[in-house]
Motif scaffolding. Sequence first.
Motif, PDB file in Angstrom:
ATOM      1  N   ARG A  88       0.853  -1.194   0.000  1.00 47.19           N
ATOM      2  CA  ARG A  88       0.000   0.000   0.000  1.00 47.19           C
ATOM      3  C   ARG A  88       0.891   1.246   0.000  1.00 47.19           C
ATOM      4  O   ARG A  88       0.925   2.030   0.945  1.00 47.19           O
ATOM      5  CB  ARG A  88      -0.931  -0.028   1.203  1.00 47.19           C
ATOM      6  N   ALA A  89       1.601   1.418  -1.118  1.00 45.60           N
ATOM      7  CA  ALA A  89       2.597   2.480  -1.209  1.00 45.60           C
ATOM      8  C   ALA A  89       1.967   3.866  -1.112  1.00 45.60           C
ATOM      9  O   ALA A  89       2.543   4.782  -0.510  1.00 45.60           O
ATOM     10  CB  ALA A  89       3.370   2.352  -2.519  1.00 45.60           C
ATOM     11  N   GLY A  90       0.792   4.049  -1.703  1.00 48.67           N
ATOM     12  CA  GLY A  90       0.141   5.353  -1.668  1.00 48.67           C
ATOM     13  C   GLY A  90      -0.244   5.758  -0.260  1.00 48.67           C
ATOM     14  O   GLY A  90      -0.024   6.901   0.154  1.00 48.67           O
TER      15      GLY A  90
ATOM     16  N   SER B  69       2.836   6.608   1.748  1.00 46.21           N
ATOM     17  CA  SER B  69       3.329   7.939   1.411  1.00 46.21           C
ATOM     18  C   SER B  69       2.528   9.021   2.128  1.00 46.21           C
ATOM     19  O   SER B  69       3.086  10.014   2.610  1.00 46.21           O
ATOM     20  CB  SER B  69       3.256   8.152  -0.102  1.00 46.21           C
TER      21      SER B  69
ATOM     22  N   LYS C 166      -6.099   4.539 -10.854  1.00 43.00           N
ATOM     23  CA  LYS C 166      -5.377   3.338 -10.451  1.00 43.00           C
ATOM     24  C   LYS C 166      -6.138   2.087 -10.862  1.00 43.00           C
ATOM     25  O   LYS C 166      -5.543   1.102 -11.339  1.00 43.00           O
ATOM     26  CB  LYS C 166      -5.130   3.338  -8.946  1.00 43.00           C
TER      27      LYS C 166
ATOM     28  N   LYS D  92      -8.314   0.788  -3.526  1.00 46.21           N
ATOM     29  CA  LYS D  92      -8.345   1.563  -2.287  1.00 46.21           C
ATOM     30  C   LYS D  92      -8.924   0.767  -1.121  1.00 46.21           C
ATOM     31  O   LYS D  92      -8.582   1.008   0.030  1.00 46.21           O
ATOM     32  CB  LYS D  92      -9.177   2.830  -2.512  1.00 46.21           C
TER      33      LYS D  92
ATOM     34  N   GLU E  95       6.016   0.488  -5.212  1.00 44.83           N
ATOM     35  CA  GLU E  95       6.522   1.852  -5.361  1.00 44.83           C
ATOM     36  C   GLU E  95       6.535   2.276  -6.827  1.00 44.83           C
ATOM     37  O   GLU E  95       6.146   3.401  -7.171  1.00 44.83           O
ATOM     38  CB  GLU E  95       7.931   1.971  -4.770  1.00 44.83           C
TER      39      GLU E  95
ATOM     40  N   GLU F 260       4.692   0.970  -9.268  1.00 47.63           N
ATOM     41  CA  GLU F 260       3.303   1.058  -9.721  1.00 47.63           C
ATOM     42  C   GLU F 260       2.700   2.401  -9.319  1.00 47.63           C
ATOM     43  O   GLU F 260       2.004   3.048 -10.118  1.00 47.63           O
ATOM     44  CB  GLU F 260       2.478  -0.080  -9.116  1.00 47.63           C
ATOM     45  N   ARG F 261       2.981   2.816  -8.093  1.00 50.14           N
ATOM     46  CA  ARG F 261       2.442   4.097  -7.627  1.00 50.14           C
ATOM     47  C   ARG F 261       2.970   5.249  -8.473  1.00 50.14           C
ATOM     48  O   ARG F 261       2.215   6.156  -8.857  1.00 50.14           O
ATOM     49  CB  ARG F 261       2.800   4.321  -6.159  1.00 50.14           C
TER      50      ARG F 261
ATOM     51  N   LEU G  35       0.655   7.701 -10.789  1.00 46.63           N
ATOM     52  CA  LEU G  35       0.668   9.150 -10.568  1.00 46.63           C
ATOM     53  C   LEU G  35       0.927   9.902 -11.871  1.00 46.63           C
ATOM     54  O   LEU G  35       0.284  10.918 -12.162  1.00 46.63           O
ATOM     55  CB  LEU G  35       1.726   9.519  -9.520  1.00 46.63           C
TER      56      LEU G  35
END
Length: 412
Positions: free
Chosen positions: A119-121, A124, A252, A273, A321, A323-324, A328
């Motif tokens: 869950r990189a997002g 962050s 996403k 999400k 990371e 993928e995020r 973006l």
Amino acid sequence: MSAIVSLYLDTRRQKNDGSFPVKLRVTFQRKQQYYPTGINLTEQQWEKVGKPKPREDFIRDTKRLLETFSDRAEKVIREMPLFSFDEFETRYIGTAEAPSDSVFAGFERYIGQLKKEGRAGTASSYQCAVNAIQHYHSRKTPLTYRDIDPQWLKGFEQWMLASGNSITSVGIYLRSLRTIYNQAVEDGAIDREVYPFTKRRYQIPTGRNTKKALTLADIEKIFHYEAEPGSAEERARDLWLFSYLCNGMNPKDIARLTYQQVGEKQIRFVRAKTERTKREVKPITVAVTDDVLRIIAKWGQKPVSPQRYVFGVLEPGMSAERERAVVLQFTKTINKYIGRIALSLGIDKDVTTYTARHSFSTVLKRSGAPIEFISESLGHQDIRTTESYLDSFEDDVKAQYASALTSFKKKE
């Protein structure tokens, strides 16, 4: 037979403030054992906690916190080959590490957990929150949970606003802090009695709900906008429309969409999400229209195969990371071109991918769609009061409401 976990208000001994202790009850072969949670509630508060969707902040937070106790106990039980109360107590209580009173240590531990879960997002977002808190604290002394009182929270809010941050950012950061604080209460690092996030002590501010939806006339302009065939502008317009037509699907989820999820009449997917944050996640069902199929046919990868990403934004095997970062950039590109298109069409609004989601729900609402249908379509699974209605919508009804999204075409 497995042990059963439940929560119990022990009304045998009332405290001076009129409250009673809430305990974790474990039942196995008709035998029951009780374990403290450190939370005390009045009978009226306990009744409110039991409701599906409590309104008060304190009750909502308490409900979430109590659920973490029962979730943890259930996890311990699932991992036991054979259940016994002695073994349960050893795993649930006896081997627990001494809780840390450091707020920053709590953030570090939780951010590490989020990264392990991919869950990189979210990781962050929590990192941004802790960076701001560290900047505000700016002292060499550790920040403990006892330091987080109403006065500290009000000071942080004022400092954030004075530094040029929006009230929305303040709310996001403080909700992250509240999550870490709730975990500390569960771990026993801080007493629930001094909990600062209550209606009477400190309420986390919320930003104003500004209208982000477009009118159907604005959407018609975007739909008929003539972009150069095969250009990045045309692709951005079509993918924005794809989001709008597909229940406000966010970038996403568009990037992660595979051909396996696309059927002749439906697209079924689980929001990225929510897939790791809910026990039982109900898939979102999108009615496939001719316009949806046209966009897939135009921009979808070839040859078609079940596991292949439809739009080629992502590649198999990407790290969380990476993928995020790609998503973006994908979102940024769509927003850049759709913003230019809106400006050239005279649409006096900040049009983004988020606008597509708001427009989807607003157009359906104006078309007469029931709020239960809209809730299901958006994947709002936290609205438990609508769950009993979700299965009542048949495919033809979904197709009927989906057609309302391009009702302007009937005039042509």
